[in-house]
Design a protein around this motif. Structure first.
Motif, short mmCIF file in Angstrom:
data_model
loop_
_atom_site.label_atom_id
_atom_site.label_comp_id
_atom_site.label_asym_id
_atom_site.label_seq_id
_atom_site.Cartn_x
_atom_site.Cartn_y
_atom_site.Cartn_z
N SER A 71 -4.38 -1.79 -4.68
CA SER A 71 -4.81 -3.02 -3.15
C SER A 71 -5.50 -3.63 -3.68
O SER A 71 -5.41 -4.63 -3.54
N GLN A 72 -6.52 -3.93 -4.82
CA GLN A 72 -7.39 -4.61 -5.52
C GLN A 72 -6.56 -5.15 -6.71
O GLN A 72 -6.86 -6.16 -6.47
N ALA A 73 -5.58 -4.61 -7.49
CA ALA A 73 -5.03 -4.93 -7.77
C ALA A 73 -3.91 -5.76 -7.70
O ALA A 73 -3.47 -6.81 -8.34
N MET A 74 -3.13 -5.73 -6.90
CA MET A 74 -2.10 -6.65 -5.91
C MET A 74 -2.49 -7.72 -5.46
O MET A 74 -2.58 -9.11 -5.40
N GLU B 86 -6.55 -6.26 2.74
CA GLU B 86 -8.25 -4.95 2.43
C GLU B 86 -8.06 -5.27 0.49
O GLU B 86 -9.61 -4.52 0.57
N GLY B 87 -7.64 -5.96 -0.29
CA GLY B 87 -8.30 -5.65 -1.42
C GLY B 87 -9.16 -6.79 -1.88
O GLY B 87 -9.39 -6.90 -3.12
N ASN B 88 -9.32 -8.03 -0.94
CA ASN B 88 -9.93 -8.48 -1.49
C ASN B 88 -11.42 -8.33 -1.52
O ASN B 88 -12.29 -7.69 -0.60
N PRO B 89 -11.99 -9.00 -2.91
CA PRO B 89 -13.29 -7.81 -3.33
C PRO B 89 -14.17 -8.71 -2.59
O PRO B 89 -15.44 -8.13 -2.21
N THR B 90 -13.97 -9.69 -1.80
CA THR B 90 -15.24 -9.96 -0.66
C THR B 90 -15.53 -8.95 1.13
O THR B 90 -16.40 -9.27 1.31
#
Length: 721
Positions: A153-156, A170-174
């Motif tokens: 998710s973070q990669a996308m 859900e991949g948003n770092p914040t």
């Protein structure tokens, strides 16, 4: 709403959660129809025979219970460490739900000393409200797990593309969450709970669909299949409740307010409680007692024919009341006009009598002054005659004395003559002095400056005749009528022009006072359009005679746009179908153009789904050509969320109206004037690319409809007639 299941044990996790959703929908149907209907009769203290119906809350609890429900046990198996398989999940179901009356498996049946060969070892069966459904347990655990790892998710999310970021929030770092992702069953359960909460706040209408046969063929009616659907859809219980109940119910206050005109005791005002007023009303109308019942706060009417009868009586009564109001108004109007004419006649008669008395008094006064002046002149002449007579007498005496005395008396005679001349001079001077004194005293009573008075009288008569002639030759009250009667004399030129100006202003005011608020708003929009486009846009003259309707699509009446109507909470100012121009190739796509008080929306014409939503504060400029075409571009503020795809280019048959309403709405909301640029060449922004729209003269294949063609990557050419 139909329970879906296969004929064999092919039903897996997907079919299980679908049937779970159908159970929840059946439950809310029971709550909002059967249960609420009977509870209202009990709450209103209406005589009622309770009708039993099947409540599927026990099935919903079997599936969604947080401790021993099937979904809860499935989540527990997915999160449990160690070796987890579908068989261990089935063993746990057999341990917890073995005694449940709506759950069956091969192990639970064997524990009850029942040999059911229709149940395989790896399946379980649930008694749903529509019947029994067999589920294959294989794949339940794997399908319930969410295999989307956090690293993926973070990669996308780091791709930077807006669409990909919206698909993987859900991949948003914040928003990093260290918890394990929820299972598919938990997510579906939360979605169903949200749906139920939303439906509880609405007033839904249910449509039951019955399949006549399983072959999907015409003219085939399977009685067993139809009876089965009627039973599990709960239609029999619903029909029994409806037939035993009441067709119409309403609170006492609005019922009395609507129908109180039908009773002499309740019209025009009822002083007592609303329920007592309704009882008096229905008793006087002689409505049968079995047709209605009185609850605690509402009246219940059994047969719709009774309600139709009340509406017919009310309609006839409204016509009678309208006739009465019209009669009273006409009488008051005639009476007011008569009293006004009577007062006017009294005032005119009083002024005329005053004028006659003043004229008679002035004539009498002038006659008295003339007589008095003649009398005084006669007295003065009499005194003068007496003085002259006295003089002659004295002269005669002097002459006689002179003759008698002779020479001795000449000196005395000379003295007497001298004295007589002096007396004569004194008498003449005195007479002249008296005349001068009399003339000075009575000069004010004689007519002076007759030329000026004759001039004023002549001017007065001329002005009276001028106003009377002007009254009979007055032009019409139409503001566009430029006729005006000619002036009879040259010296009336300035007054004639001023009267013409005052009359025109007056009839313009009379014409404006006839407008309603809606007509004033329409003319204000027309005036705004004239200021914006007159002598600037060639399309403007053809739009002057067309009324500005705004809502060209009946969104509130057309069921096709019900979803679109529910999505918009604001007042719709414009609802029109426009052609959205694709800047890549110049082709057009039909879109519904919606303008509200705060937003500009674009929706699909077929499905009614909203495609774009632009706040009015993000609209910076509207561009169009000076030709006779309907193309216009809406420029958006750079950096705004709505401007991610660039500006919009449209074509509409109501360009003038749409631009005017957009200008007025933006001004009222943002307090800033919207820039409207009229030029045959302007730029539009498309993502990171700027395209020049150029309007050229050319022949048309489709009549007078302009066509677009992409010449190169930075030019969009529009051929106009």
């Amino acid at each position: 709403m139909t329970l879906c299941s296969g004929p064999s044990s092919d039903n897996s996790f997907e079919q299980f959660i679908i049937n779970y959703c159908n159970e929840k929908l059946q439950q809310i149907f029971i709550e909002l129809t059967l249960k609420e209907e009977q509870e209202e009769y009990i709450r209103e203290d209406i005589e009622w025979t309770h009708i039993d119906y099947f409540n599927n809350a026990i099935i919903c609890d079997l599936i969604e219970n947080n401790t021993n429900g099937i979904l809860a046990m499935l989540d527990e198996e997915c999160l449990r460490p160690g070796t987890v398989t579908d068989d261990t999940f089935l063993e746990k179901l057999n341990q917890v739900c073995a005694t449940h009356q709506h759950f069956e498996s091969r192990m639970s049946r064997c524990s009850r000393f029942l040999n059911d060969t229709s149940l395989p070892h790896s399946c379980f069966r649930i008694q749903h409200y529509a019947g029994k459904v067999l589920y294959q347990v294989e794949g339940f655990v794997d399908k319930n797990n969410d295999l989307l790892y956090r690293d993926l998710s973070q990669a996308m999310w780091r791709a930077g593309h807006a669409l990909i970021q919206s698909l993987f929030p859900e991949g948003n770092p914040t928003k990093i969450n260290l918890k394990r992702p929820p299972t598919a069953g938990s997510q579906f359960k939360a979605s169903v709970a949200t749906l139920m909460k939303n439906l509880q706040t609405k007033n839904p209408n249910y449509i039951r669909c019955i399949k006549p046969n399983d072959k999907k063929a015409a003219h085939i009616f399977s009685e067993a299949l139809v009876c089965h659907q009627i039973r599990y859809l709960g239609l029999l219980e619903n029909v029994r409740v409806r037939r035993a109940g009441y067709a119409f119910r309403q609170a006492y206050e609005p019922c009395l307010e609507r129908y109180k005109m039908l009773c002499t005791q309740t019209w025009p005002r009822w002083r007592g409680p609303a329920r007592a007023g309704v009882e008096v009303l229905f008793r006087e109308l002689e409505i049968p007692v079995e047709e209605y019942s009185f609850g605690r706060s509402k009246i219940f009417i059994r047969n719709p024919r009774t309600l139709f009868k009340l509406e017919d009586l009310r309609k006839q009564r409204l016509e009678d009341l309208a006739t009465l109001i019209q009669k009273i108004y006409r009488g008051w109007k005639r009476r007011t006009h008569f009293l006004l004419m009577r007062r006017s006649q009294i005032v005119v008669a009083a002024w005329f009598r005053r004028y006659a008395q003043q004229k008679r008094y002035q004539q009498t006064k002038r006659s008295a002054l003339v007589i008095q002046s003649y009398i005084r002149g006669w007295k003065a002449r009499k005194i003068l005659r007496e003085l002259k007579h006295q003089k002659r007498c004295e002269e005669a005496a002097t002459t006689i004395a002179a003759y008698w005395h002779g020479t001795q008396a000449r000196r005395e005679l000379k003295r007497l003559k001298e004295e007589a001349r002096r007396k004569h001079a004194v008498a003449v001077i005195w007479a002249y002095w008296l005349g001068l004194k009399v003339r000075r005293e009575y000069r004010k009573f004689f007519r002076a400056n007759p030329g000026k008075k004759i001039y004023e009288f002549t001017i007065q008569r001329i002005m009276q005749k001028y106003f009377l002639d002007l009254k009979s030759t007055m032009p019409s009250l139409s503001p566009v009528d430029k006729n005006w009667p000619p002036r009879p004399y040259l010296f009336l030129d300035s007054a004639h022009k001023e009267l013409k100006r005052i009359f025109h202003l007056w009839r313009c005011k009379k014409y404006r006072d006839q407008f309603t608020d809606q007509q004033k708003l329409i003319y204000e929009e027309k005036l705004e359009a004239s200021e914006l486009f007159k002598d600037k846009k060639a399309l403007y003259p053809s739009s002057v005679g067309q009324p500005f309707q705004g809502a060209y699509l009946e969104i509130n009446k057309n069921p096709k746009y019900k979803k679109l109507k529910d999505a918009i909470d604001e007042k719709i100012i414009i609802a029109e179908v426009v052609n959205k121009i694709n800047r890549a190739n110049g082709k057009s796509t039909s879109r519904i153009f919606l303008l509200t008080n705060n937003n500009l929306l674009l929706a699909d014409q077929k499905s009614g789904q909203i495609k774009s939503e632009v706040p009015l504060v993000d609209v910076t400029k509207v561009s169009m050509s000076s030709q006779n075409d309907g193309f216009f571009a809406i420029h958006l503020k750079e950096g705004s969320e709505a401007a991610s795809k660039g500006d919009f280019l449209f074509s509409s048959d109501h360009l003038i109206e749409m631009a005017t309403k957009l200008y007025r709405t933006t001004l009222s909301q943002t307090r800033q004037k919207l820039n409207i640029e009229i030029s045959d060449e302007f730029l539009v922004q498309f993502r990171q690319d700027k395209v020049c729209v150029k309007f050229v003269q050319g022949s048309q294949k489709n009549g007078s409809v302009p066509t677009c063609k992409r010449k190169n990557n930075r030019l969009l050419e529009v051929a106009v007639p």
